[in-house]
Design a protein around this motif. Structure first.
Motif, PDB file in Angstrom:
ATOM      1  N   THR A 122      39.470  23.095  36.044  1.00  0.00           N
ATOM      2  CA  THR A 122      38.953  22.339  37.195  1.00  0.00           C
ATOM      3  C   THR A 122      39.941  22.216  38.344  1.00  0.00           C
ATOM      4  O   THR A 122      39.649  21.546  39.334  1.00  0.00           O
ATOM      5  N   GLU A 123      41.104  22.860  38.240  1.00  0.00           N
ATOM      6  CA  GLU A 123      42.109  22.751  39.301  1.00  0.00           C
ATOM      7  C   GLU A 123      42.339  24.112  39.955  1.00  0.00           C
ATOM      8  O   GLU A 123      43.471  24.527  40.205  1.00  0.00           O
ATOM      9  N   GLN A 124      41.236  24.780  40.262  1.00  0.00           N
ATOM     10  CA  GLN A 124      41.305  26.125  40.809  1.00  0.00           C
ATOM     11  C   GLN A 124      42.008  26.175  42.169  1.00  0.00           C
ATOM     12  O   GLN A 124      42.754  27.121  42.463  1.00  0.00           O
ATOM     13  N   LYS A 125      41.775  25.159  42.982  1.00  0.00           N
ATOM     14  CA  LYS A 125      42.405  25.143  44.307  1.00  0.00           C
ATOM     15  C   LYS A 125      43.925  25.061  44.178  1.00  0.00           C
ATOM     16  O   LYS A 125      44.665  25.777  44.870  1.00  0.00           O
ATOM     17  N   GLY A 126      44.415  24.200  43.293  1.00  0.00           N
ATOM     18  CA  GLY A 126      45.846  24.077  43.074  1.00  0.00           C
ATOM     19  C   GLY A 126      46.446  25.353  42.522  1.00  0.00           C
ATOM     20  O   GLY A 126      47.554  25.760  42.913  1.00  0.00           O
ATOM     21  N   LEU A 127      45.730  26.018  41.613  1.00  0.00           N
ATOM     22  CA  LEU A 127      46.234  27.267  41.039  1.00  0.00           C
ATOM     23  C   LEU A 127      46.304  28.358  42.099  1.00  0.00           C
ATOM     24  O   LEU A 127      47.293  29.107  42.164  1.00  0.00           O
ATOM     25  N   ALA A 128      45.289  28.442  42.925  1.00  0.00           N
ATOM     26  CA  ALA A 128      45.301  29.438  44.011  1.00  0.00           C
ATOM     27  C   ALA A 128      46.460  29.171  44.962  1.00  0.00           C
ATOM     28  O   ALA A 128      47.102  30.110  45.452  1.00  0.00           O
ATOM     29  N   GLY A 129      46.762  27.900  45.226  1.00  0.00           N
ATOM     30  CA  GLY A 129      47.898  27.562  46.075  1.00  0.00           C
ATOM     31  C   GLY A 129      49.217  27.967  45.442  1.00  0.00           C
ATOM     32  O   GLY A 129      50.099  28.512  46.115  1.00  0.00           O
ATOM     33  N   TYR A 130      49.361  27.719  44.149  1.00  0.00           N
ATOM     34  CA  TYR A 130      50.575  28.115  43.425  1.00  0.00           C
ATOM     35  C   TYR A 130      50.763  29.629  43.469  1.00  0.00           C
ATOM     36  O   TYR A 130      51.883  30.126  43.606  1.00  0.00           O
ATOM     37  N   LEU A 131      49.663  30.369  43.376  1.00  0.00           N
ATOM     38  CA  LEU A 131      49.739  31.829  43.335  1.00  0.00           C
ATOM     39  C   LEU A 131      49.694  32.469  44.722  1.00  0.00           C
ATOM     40  O   LEU A 131      49.654  33.693  44.819  1.00  0.00           O
ATOM     41  N   HIS A 132      49.732  31.675  45.763  1.00  0.00           N
ATOM     42  CA  HIS A 132      49.426  32.159  47.119  1.00  0.00           C
ATOM     43  C   HIS A 132      50.097  33.490  47.430  1.00  0.00           C
ATOM     44  O   HIS A 132      49.440  34.469  47.804  1.00  0.00           O
ATOM     45  N   ASP A 133      51.404  33.564  47.285  1.00  0.00           N
ATOM     46  CA  ASP A 133      52.127  34.787  47.653  1.00  0.00           C
ATOM     47  C   ASP A 133      51.873  35.923  46.668  1.00  0.00           C
ATOM     48  O   ASP A 133      51.914  37.105  47.036  1.00  0.00           O
ATOM     49  N   ALA A 134      51.618  35.556  45.415  1.00  0.00           N
ATOM     50  CA  ALA A 134      51.433  36.568  44.378  1.00  0.00           C
ATOM     51  C   ALA A 134      49.970  36.886  44.116  1.00  0.00           C
ATOM     52  O   ALA A 134      49.668  37.726  43.259  1.00  0.00           O
ATOM     53  N   LEU A 135      49.070  36.251  44.854  1.00  0.00           N
ATOM     54  CA  LEU A 135      47.648  36.383  44.557  1.00  0.00           C
ATOM     55  C   LEU A 135      47.162  37.837  44.515  1.00  0.00           C
ATOM     56  O   LEU A 135      46.422  38.219  43.600  1.00  0.00           O
ATOM     57  N   PRO A 136      47.568  38.693  45.460  1.00  0.00           N
ATOM     58  CA  PRO A 136      47.070  40.077  45.403  1.00  0.00           C
ATOM     59  C   PRO A 136      47.503  40.830  44.150  1.00  0.00           C
ATOM     60  O   PRO A 136      46.880  41.824  43.788  1.00  0.00           O
ATOM     61  N   GLN A 137      48.556  40.370  43.494  1.00  0.00           N
ATOM     62  CA  GLN A 137      49.061  41.070  42.314  1.00  0.00           C
ATOM     63  C   GLN A 137      48.496  40.515  41.005  1.00  0.00           C
ATOM     64  O   GLN A 137      48.797  41.034  39.934  1.00  0.00           O
ATOM     65  N   THR A 138      47.707  39.449  41.075  1.00  0.00           N
ATOM     66  CA  THR A 138      47.215  38.830  39.843  1.00  0.00           C
ATOM     67  C   THR A 138      45.792  39.277  39.524  1.00  0.00           C
ATOM     68  O   THR A 138      45.058  39.739  40.389  1.00  0.00           O
ATOM     69  N   ARG A 139      45.451  39.126  38.241  1.00  0.00           N
ATOM     70  CA  ARG A 139      44.103  39.467  37.769  1.00  0.00           C
ATOM     71  C   ARG A 139      43.469  38.205  37.205  1.00  0.00           C
ATOM     72  O   ARG A 139      44.095  37.449  36.455  1.00  0.00           O
ATOM     73  N   HIS A 140      42.201  37.999  37.553  1.00  0.00           N
ATOM     74  CA  HIS A 140      41.473  36.813  37.122  1.00  0.00           C
ATOM     75  C   HIS A 140      40.174  37.230  36.457  1.00  0.00           C
ATOM     76  O   HIS A 140      39.383  37.989  37.030  1.00  0.00           O
ATOM     77  N   VAL A 141      39.976  36.740  35.255  1.00  0.00           N
ATOM     78  CA  VAL A 141      38.744  36.987  34.507  1.00  0.00           C
ATOM     79  C   VAL A 141      37.955  35.684  34.493  1.00  0.00           C
ATOM     80  O   VAL A 141      38.465  34.645  34.060  1.00  0.00           O
ATOM     81  N   PHE A 142      36.731  35.734  34.973  1.00  0.00           N
ATOM     82  CA  PHE A 142      35.895  34.531  35.072  1.00  0.00           C
ATOM     83  C   PHE A 142      34.763  34.601  34.055  1.00  0.00           C
ATOM     84  O   PHE A 142      34.021  35.582  34.022  1.00  0.00           O
ATOM     85  N   ILE A 143      34.634  33.547  33.229  1.00  0.00           N
ATOM     86  CA  ILE A 143      33.479  33.428  32.347  1.00  0.00           C
ATOM     87  C   ILE A 143      32.360  32.810  33.178  1.00  0.00           C
ATOM     88  O   ILE A 143      32.484  31.676  33.655  1.00  0.00           O
TER      89      ILE A 143
END
Length: 313
Positions: A122-143
């Motif tokens: 439930t803290e997707q916004k905070g996680l996206a902020g933490y990953l801001h600079d690295a976001l293009p390099q990360t992979r996310h799997v959504f159920i």
């Protein structure tokens, strides 16, 4: 492209081993949630993937099974360096995980190309902020049931995979009332309509987890097919034993379900792809042999992977 989600029971891991070469050739990336205390079967499955020059995601903090309290053993297996860079550490984000836990797990597994699996977080916004600079390099799997369009929007710019459960769980006897039904159209829509980089499902097992099945009052064989007459949507057959009133004679019940499968195959109207798994079903019918319910499930999963490989290849 295709990301099948496996819980790491014996026959799921055997399915991975037997299809490792095919999955590697098709760039299929299995997601594995280890649920058994012994990791020997998992290690063999991962080695088969690496030998085939494939890739996989292994969840290091499982929600189900023997490692739900402590996934240290899984992390240690990855840290042994047996698999090179082929295996990604999967961080499962359920509703019981907060942002601090997610960040800590991510930091601990930076050396294993971590992947986030979103399943109630439930803290997707905070996680996206933490990953801001690295976001293009990360992979996310959504159920899909736990991550709607607005949720997924926070992670635009990254590699995004959508997994949707196409298997509708019922008691086996109840499947007899619905011999065929829709399984998924995600292989058609994940990219153009949903903006995803890949898709997945929970195969013939579904997302509902149980430690072990009870006595089989009915035996069912579940097999998927692509229907060219219905816009190439994937459907699933349920071939169910006629006898379903006692928990005895699973071999006889399997024979009844298998006979129904043979009748459909031999009608020429089944639309089932003649995979190696279907050949095994034919051989079992010819020999009158019952290999056990786990083996039957393995053949159904194998057929599903072979069907998608043929269609997407």
């Amino acid at each position: 492209m295709y990301h099948p989600y496996f819980r790491g029971k014996q026959f799921e891991l055997l399915t991975i081993r037997e299809t490792a070469k095919l999955m590697a050739e098709q760039n299929f990336v299995p997601v594995i949630e280890p649920v058994k205390e012994s990791l020997g079967g998992l290690e063999k499955a991962l080695k088969a993937i690496c030998d085939a020059e494939g890739k996989a995601i292994v969840i290091v903090n499982p929600y189900h099974g023997d490692h739900q309290e402590n996934g240290t053993g899984i992390s240690q297996l990855l840290q042994q360096g047996l698999f090179g860079g082929a295996i990604s550490a999967g961080i499962l984000l359920r509703g019981n995980i907060n942002l601090a836990d997610a960040v800590t797990c991510h930091q601990a597994h930076l050396g294993h190309n971590p992947t986030f699996i979103h399943a109630g977080f439930t803290e997707q916004k905070g996680l996206a902020g933490y990953l801001h600079d690295a976001l293009p390099q990360t992979r996310h799997v959504f159920i899909a049931d736990h991550a709607n369009t607005l949720y997924r929007k926070h992670f635009e710019g990254s590699t995004r995979i959508l997994i949707r459960d196409g298997f509708k769980p019922r008691k086996n006897a109840e499947f007899a009332k619905i011999p065929v039904e829709e399984f998924s159209e995600l292989h058609l829509t994940f990219q153009s309509d949903l903006g995803m980089n890949g898709f997945g499902d929970f195969l013939m097992v579904g997302d509902v987890y149980s430690e072990g099945g009870g006595p089989a009052y009915a035996v069912a064989i579940h097999l998927t097919f692509i229907d060219p007459d219905a816009d190439e949507v994937m459907y699933i057959y349920h071939f169910v034993s006629t006898t379903n009133d006692t928990p005895t004679d699973p071999a006889g019940k399997f024979g009844q379900a298998l006979q129904k499968l043979m009748v459909k195959l031999n009608s020429g109207t089944s639309k089932l792809l003649e995979t190696s798994a279907i050949k095994e079903f034919r051989d079992l019918h010819a020999k009158g042999h019952f290999p056990g319910l786990g083996y039957v499930k393995k053949l159904s999963m194998k057929h599903h992977i072979e069907t998608l490989a043929d269609y997407l290849g």
